[in-house]
Each structure stands twice: as C-alpha cells, then as structure tokens.
Design an enzyme around this catalytic site. Structure first.
Site, PDB file in Angstrom:
ATOM      1  N   HIS A 308     115.099  90.810 -58.812  1.00 13.16           N
ATOM      2  CA  HIS A 308     113.680  90.535 -58.612  1.00 13.16           C
ATOM      3  C   HIS A 308     113.505  89.800 -57.293  1.00 13.16           C
ATOM      4  CE1 HIS A 308     109.577  89.125 -59.384  1.00 13.16           C
ATOM      5  NE2 HIS A 308     109.530  90.107 -60.259  1.00 13.16           N
ATOM      6  N   ASP A 365     111.530  94.716 -67.017  1.00 15.72           N
ATOM      7  CA  ASP A 365     111.642  96.129 -67.365  1.00 15.72           C
ATOM      8  C   ASP A 365     112.954  96.483 -68.077  1.00 15.72           C
ATOM      9  OD1 ASP A 365     109.167  96.912 -66.215  1.00 15.72           O
ATOM     10  OD2 ASP A 365     110.054  96.693 -64.234  1.00 15.72           O
TER      11      ASP A 365
HETATM   12  N1  CMC Z   1     121.421  96.663 -58.501  1.00  7.52           N
HETATM   13  C1  CMC Z   1     122.333  96.459 -57.543  1.00  7.52           C
HETATM   14  N2  CMC Z   1     122.144  95.701 -56.450  1.00  7.52           N
HETATM   15  C2  CMC Z   1     120.947  95.109 -56.338  1.00  7.52           C
HETATM   16  C3  CMC Z   1     119.937  95.258 -57.301  1.00  7.52           C
HETATM   17  C4  CMC Z   1     120.207  96.064 -58.420  1.00  7.52           C
HETATM   18  N3  CMC Z   1     119.300  96.244 -59.370  1.00  7.52           N
HETATM   19  N4  CMC Z   1     118.850  94.558 -56.930  1.00  7.52           N
HETATM   20  C5  CMC Z   1     119.159  93.986 -55.745  1.00  7.52           C
HETATM   21  N5  CMC Z   1     120.432  94.310 -55.394  1.00  7.52           N
HETATM   22  C6  CMC Z   1     121.139  93.852 -54.191  1.00  7.52           C
HETATM   23  C7  CMC Z   1     120.579  94.518 -52.952  1.00  7.52           C
HETATM   24  O1  CMC Z   1     121.283  95.703 -52.663  1.00  7.52           O
HETATM   25  C8  CMC Z   1     120.771  93.442 -51.909  1.00  7.52           C
HETATM   26  O2  CMC Z   1     122.131  93.460 -51.513  1.00  7.52           O
HETATM   27  P1  CMC Z   1     122.541  93.017 -50.002  1.00  7.52           P
HETATM   28  O3  CMC Z   1     122.098  91.579 -49.861  1.00  7.52           O
HETATM   29  O4  CMC Z   1     124.028  93.194 -49.978  1.00  7.52           O
HETATM   30  O5  CMC Z   1     121.798  93.941 -49.105  1.00  7.52           O
HETATM   31  C9  CMC Z   1     120.550  92.140 -52.673  1.00  7.52           C
HETATM   32  O6  CMC Z   1     120.845  92.448 -54.048  1.00  7.52           O
HETATM   33  C10 CMC Z   1     119.131  91.611 -52.579  1.00  7.52           C
HETATM   34  O7  CMC Z   1     118.265  92.612 -53.051  1.00  7.52           O
HETATM   35  P2  CMC Z   1     117.018  93.173 -52.280  1.00  7.52           P
HETATM   36  O8  CMC Z   1     116.912  94.654 -52.503  1.00  7.52           O
HETATM   37  O9  CMC Z   1     117.008  92.692 -50.870  1.00  7.52           O
HETATM   38  O10 CMC Z   1     115.873  92.443 -53.087  1.00  7.52           O
HETATM   39  P3  CMC Z   1     114.358  92.762 -53.038  1.00  7.52           P
HETATM   40  O11 CMC Z   1     113.685  91.500 -53.320  1.00  7.52           O
HETATM   41  O12 CMC Z   1     113.990  93.477 -51.778  1.00  7.52           O
HETATM   42  O13 CMC Z   1     114.141  93.827 -54.225  1.00  7.52           O
HETATM   43  C11 CMC Z   1     113.927  94.715 -56.386  1.00  7.52           C
HETATM   44  C12 CMC Z   1     113.807  93.459 -55.515  1.00  7.52           C
HETATM   45  C13 CMC Z   1     113.330  94.411 -57.746  1.00  7.52           C
HETATM   46  C14 CMC Z   1     113.110  95.848 -55.761  1.00  7.52           C
HETATM   47  C15 CMC Z   1     115.425  95.107 -56.515  1.00  7.52           C
HETATM   48  O14 CMC Z   1     116.133  94.062 -57.146  1.00  7.52           O
HETATM   49  C16 CMC Z   1     115.588  96.406 -57.287  1.00  7.52           C
HETATM   50  O15 CMC Z   1     115.490  97.481 -56.683  1.00  7.52           O
HETATM   51  N6  CMC Z   1     115.859  96.349 -58.633  1.00  7.52           N
HETATM   52  C17 CMC Z   1     115.924  97.547 -59.447  1.00  7.52           C
HETATM   53  C18 CMC Z   1     114.525  98.081 -59.743  1.00  7.52           C
HETATM   54  C19 CMC Z   1     113.797  97.214 -60.742  1.00  7.52           C
HETATM   55  O16 CMC Z   1     114.325  96.823 -61.767  1.00  7.52           O
HETATM   56  N7  CMC Z   1     112.504  96.936 -60.445  1.00  7.52           N
HETATM   57  C20 CMC Z   1     111.624  96.143 -61.337  1.00  7.52           C
HETATM   58  C21 CMC Z   1     111.278  94.813 -60.734  1.00  7.52           C
HETATM   59  S1  CMC Z   1     110.544  93.645 -61.869  1.00  7.52           S
HETATM   60  C22 CMC Z   1     109.034  94.298 -62.385  1.00  7.52           C
HETATM   61  C23 CMC Z   1     108.105  94.768 -61.343  1.00  7.52           C
HETATM   62  O17 CMC Z   1     108.003  94.223 -60.222  1.00  7.52           O
HETATM   63  O18 CMC Z   1     107.429  95.722 -61.590  1.00  7.52           O
END
Ligand code: CMC
Length: 425
Positions: A308, A365
C-alpha cells in the site's frame, strides 16, 4: 494549521522561506503554494507520493501505525457496530445522525431508490459479458441526462438530494447489472427493507427462489461497505477531486471515480486476488513459487492484495475483514480452499525478508473477495461492491472541495523533456 514555523530553501545562493503547516494529528507539510512565483521553480513529484493535494477534515490515515478514522472515529468503532448509512451520513455531514436525521435519511434513500424506468433499458444495449464496472460508470454518467439540474447544484438541499440519489440508485443499478448478466428479471427495491437487506434482496431474490434475508449476512454487508467508505486521497478520490475541480457535474465526477477504482492496482485488486488464488489452487503454481515470482524484478507480477502507498504496517481494514471472513465462513459452513491458500500466502510473505524490508502487508483487498464469494457474489461484482462502499467518501470529498472558496481547478505543471524548437524546413 498554519503557524510561525518556516522551512528554508536555498537556490542559487538565495534563501526563500515557506510556511510549515501542521495538521490536527501532527502531520507536517511545507506550503509551497508561492514557490513558482517566488523562485521560478516547480516541484517534481511523479505519482504524488510526497504531495499533500489539499487539507481535509474527513478521514485520517496513519500508515505507520495502521490507524484509520472517519471524522475522528476509529474504524474499529464503526465496522460491525454501525450501519453503513449511518457512516455515510457521518462522512457527508461530519457527525453520526441523530434518530430524526437517521429516519429522514432512510426515507430519502427509499424515495430515491428507483432507477428511472427508461434507464432500465440501457442494460439491454451492453454486450453480454460486459464488466459491471464499465456498465456502472456508463450508467452513472448518463444520470445527468435524466436529472439535468445536477449542472446547477447550488443549494445544499439539491446537493443532498443528488448525493442520496447516487447512494441509493447505485445499489439498484449494481443489482440490475448483475441480474441482466445472468439473464434474470430485475428485482425492484422494497420500502420495508433496510439499505443492505434491500441490496442483497435485489441481487439474489428470484421469482422461482425467494431470497431469505439473514440478519447476520446483512450485518456483514454493512461491515464491508463501512470498511470501504473512505480512504482520504487515494487514486479514485483524487480523480473525483480533480474532475470536480473543473466544475463537472457530480454524476460525471463520480463516474470518473468508478473508472479509476476499476484498475487492478486500486479497487480492481479484490478481483485480481481471487484470480491469483484460483490460479494457485488449480495447480498452476505453488504459493511459494508465486511469492518468488512476485519478488523477481524482471517479472511484472505482484502479490495482489499486498502493499500500500500509505500503510507500512498491517492495514486495519484487512485485519477486520480477515476476522469477519473466518467467522462468516464458519457460520455458513463454507469450506473455501482459497482461504487456506490466502492464509498460507500471507504467512509466507510476512516471514519473507523481501516483504519485511519493503513493509508489504495484506491490504483491504486481500481477504474481501473470499468473503464476497461466501456471500454469493460473482468475482466480477467485487469491485462494484468496493465502489458502492466508497460512494459516500467520494461525495464527501467533492462536497468539501466545492464548499471551499479557495479551491481552484487542478492543473499541475510539468518539466518538458521533448525536442527543443524545431522549425519545419
Ligand atoms: N508484490 C511484490 N512487490 C511489491 C508489491 C507486491 N504486491 N507491492 C509493492 N512491491 C514492491 C515494489 O516492486 C517496490 O519495489 P522496489 O522498491 O524494489 O522498486 C516496492 O515494493 C515499493 O512499492 P511501490 O510499487 O513503489 O509502491 P506504490 O506505493 O507505488 O504502490 C501498490 C502501491 C498498492 C500499487 C502496490 O503495492 C501494488 O501494486 N500492490 C498490488 C496491488 C494491490 O493490492 N492494490 C490494492 C491497494 S489497497 C486498496 C486500494 O487502493 O484500492
């Protein structure tokens, strides 16, 4: 808010001062609203991870400590203890309703629960198998053609009527979209049923198999909608504030919010989680293999329902839903192998250094889909349920924005990196 503290910024040997803004929970921000005027510089913050887009009194999230409060009230005091429409009222008006206000709101919700009959035929025009989120955003947008006074909303009663109509008819439309998808006749709302009981009845009642309303299922529906009711400046709420800032009508604005929510990185993740769990269950990959793939930088796959932008600890909503899922599955005597896989995935991820170091925990989720399944909802309706819950939050943010005299159209800057002046020969 405001105060006497300043942050100093030194550029090209010159020092500029910008006020520090402190929120009621101690969050600090540097107010750079005069930055460009004073320095000629803009900030660069793609995806706005460090940008406070507004001040808001609606919802407080503390991602480090796993805190979520609506109007100051902890989510734990609301979910499972209040009705969804009470929480909707709280978000929209700032306080939980009094008995009279509650009665009045219920009457209004009932009065506005019918979809305009001409709109019912729209469902016939969508191709079979259309995703209900696409149908919902289209239907909501079209409401402005049936209720055109939305373009001139000015009186607070008009705004309240439109908000109530949206909260009430969204539920009717969602159920109609589902009935259409399975080839059954629509079930109309009933004045003797509560908001959630009505929704469940419109979803699952049939002329040949009457739906038996179970108060415990109604309670869990209330809980699920409350959990999703607001989450401050998330992607869809930011969409609503952005679109609304151009003074677009409320229906078109909410339709845009629905579209933003449908993405798999946002609300669409609840559907993506179930698809991931099903893949593991059907033997495609083991839980351990899936975790390894999600950790691999060269693989775009992510562990859906994990991570998140704000929560760097266990999402309090996931905690509540996980507990409710266990309870309801036991009560309904449902043995869902996907729950076992989800718990195995969670345990493996939470003890894996990759997820520990990056502070990745289950989000709202991760478990919600298993609960929706147990209640009988098909997978493609999960994100619609998220949207139904999120409606009061979106509308509350829109109301807050339009009633703030200092609000301006949202219009960020950019740093141009394209070709420099290039004359045609
Ligand atoms: N699985 C594997 N690696 C992950 C995941 C994951 N679910 N989430 C984040 N990471 C890694 C990401 O690759 C990054 O790695 P690095 O620093 O080496 O580049 C690090 O953790 C930080 O993540 P980020 O993508 O920069 O974080 P963000 O704040 O941009 O994205 C997120 C947040 C929710 C989009 C992301 O965690 C994600 O894609 N999760 C899976 C989809 C999901 O469950 N979404 C629902 C979110 S909660 C409800 C809502 O908002 O609707």
């Amino acid at each position: 808010m405001g105060g006497t503290h300043f942050a100093e910024l030194k550029i090209d040997g010159k020092t500029f001062k910008f006020p520090i803004v402190v929120g009621t929970e101690g969050e600090k921000a540097i107010d750079i609203s005069t930055l460009r005027k004073e320095t000629g510089y803009v900030t660069l913050d793609p995806s706005f991870a460090n940008t406070g887009a507004c001040c808001s009194e609606i919802t407080y999230v503390n991602g480090e400590c796993g805190i979520l409060r609506y109007r100051g009230i902890p989510i734990e005091d609301l979910a499972g203890k209040k009705l969804f429409i009470e929480v909707a009222y709280l978000l929209l008006h700032g306080n939980l309703p009094t008995e009279d206000q509650y009665k009045q709101f219920s009457i209004l919700l009932n009065d506005h629960s019918l979809l305009h009959e001409d709109m019912r035929h729209f469902f016939d025009g969508f191709p079979r198998g259309s995703h209900p989120m696409h149908i919902m955003s289209t239907m909501i947008n079209s409401m402005a053609t049936f209720y055109p006074n939305v373009d001139t909303l000015s009186l607070s009663e008009d705004i309240d009527t439109t908000a109530t109509r949206l909260i009430s008819t969204f539920r009717t439309m969602a159920a109609f979209a589902y009935k259409k998808s399975i080839g059954e006749p629509p079930v109309y709302p009933r004045s003797d049923l509560s908001y959630c009981a009505n929704f469940l009845n419109m979803m699952f009642d049939s002329p040949v198999k009457p739906y038996k309303i179970d108060p415990e299922i109604v309670d869990v529906m209330n809980l699920l909608l409350i959990i999703h009711a607001d989450h401050e400046q998330n992607c869809s709420t930011t969409t609503v504030r952005t679109i609304g800032s151009a003074q677009v009508n409320l229906y078109a604005t909410i339709s845009a919010g629905v579209s933003a929510l449908s993405g798999p990185l946002h609300g669409g993740a609840n559907q993506a989680v179930i698809e991931m769990l099903k893949k593991i269950h059907s033997g495609g990959h083991s839980a351990a293999q899936f975790i390894e793939m999600a950790k691999n930088k060269n693989n775009p796959l992510k562990l859906m329902g994990f991570g998140h932008r704000v929560y760097k600890s266990y999402d309090p909503r996931a905690k509540i839903i996980k507990e409710a899922t266990r309870r309801i599955l036991k009560r309904l005597e449902v043995k869902d192998p996907l729950l076992d896989i989800a718990m195995e995935l969670e345990a493996k991820a939470l003890s894996d250094s990759y997820f520990i170091e990056k502070k990745l925990y289950p989000n709202v989720d991760f478990y919600s889909g298993i609960l929706y399944r147990a209640l009988g909802f098909p997978t493609n309706m999960f994100t619609v349920l998220f949207a139904l819950g999120r409606l009061p939050g979106w509308i509350a943010h829109w109301k807050e924005m339009v009633s703030d005299d200092s609000s301006k159209i949202v219009r960020p800057r950019q740093i141009y990196t394209g070709r420099t002046l290039t004359h045609l020969e």
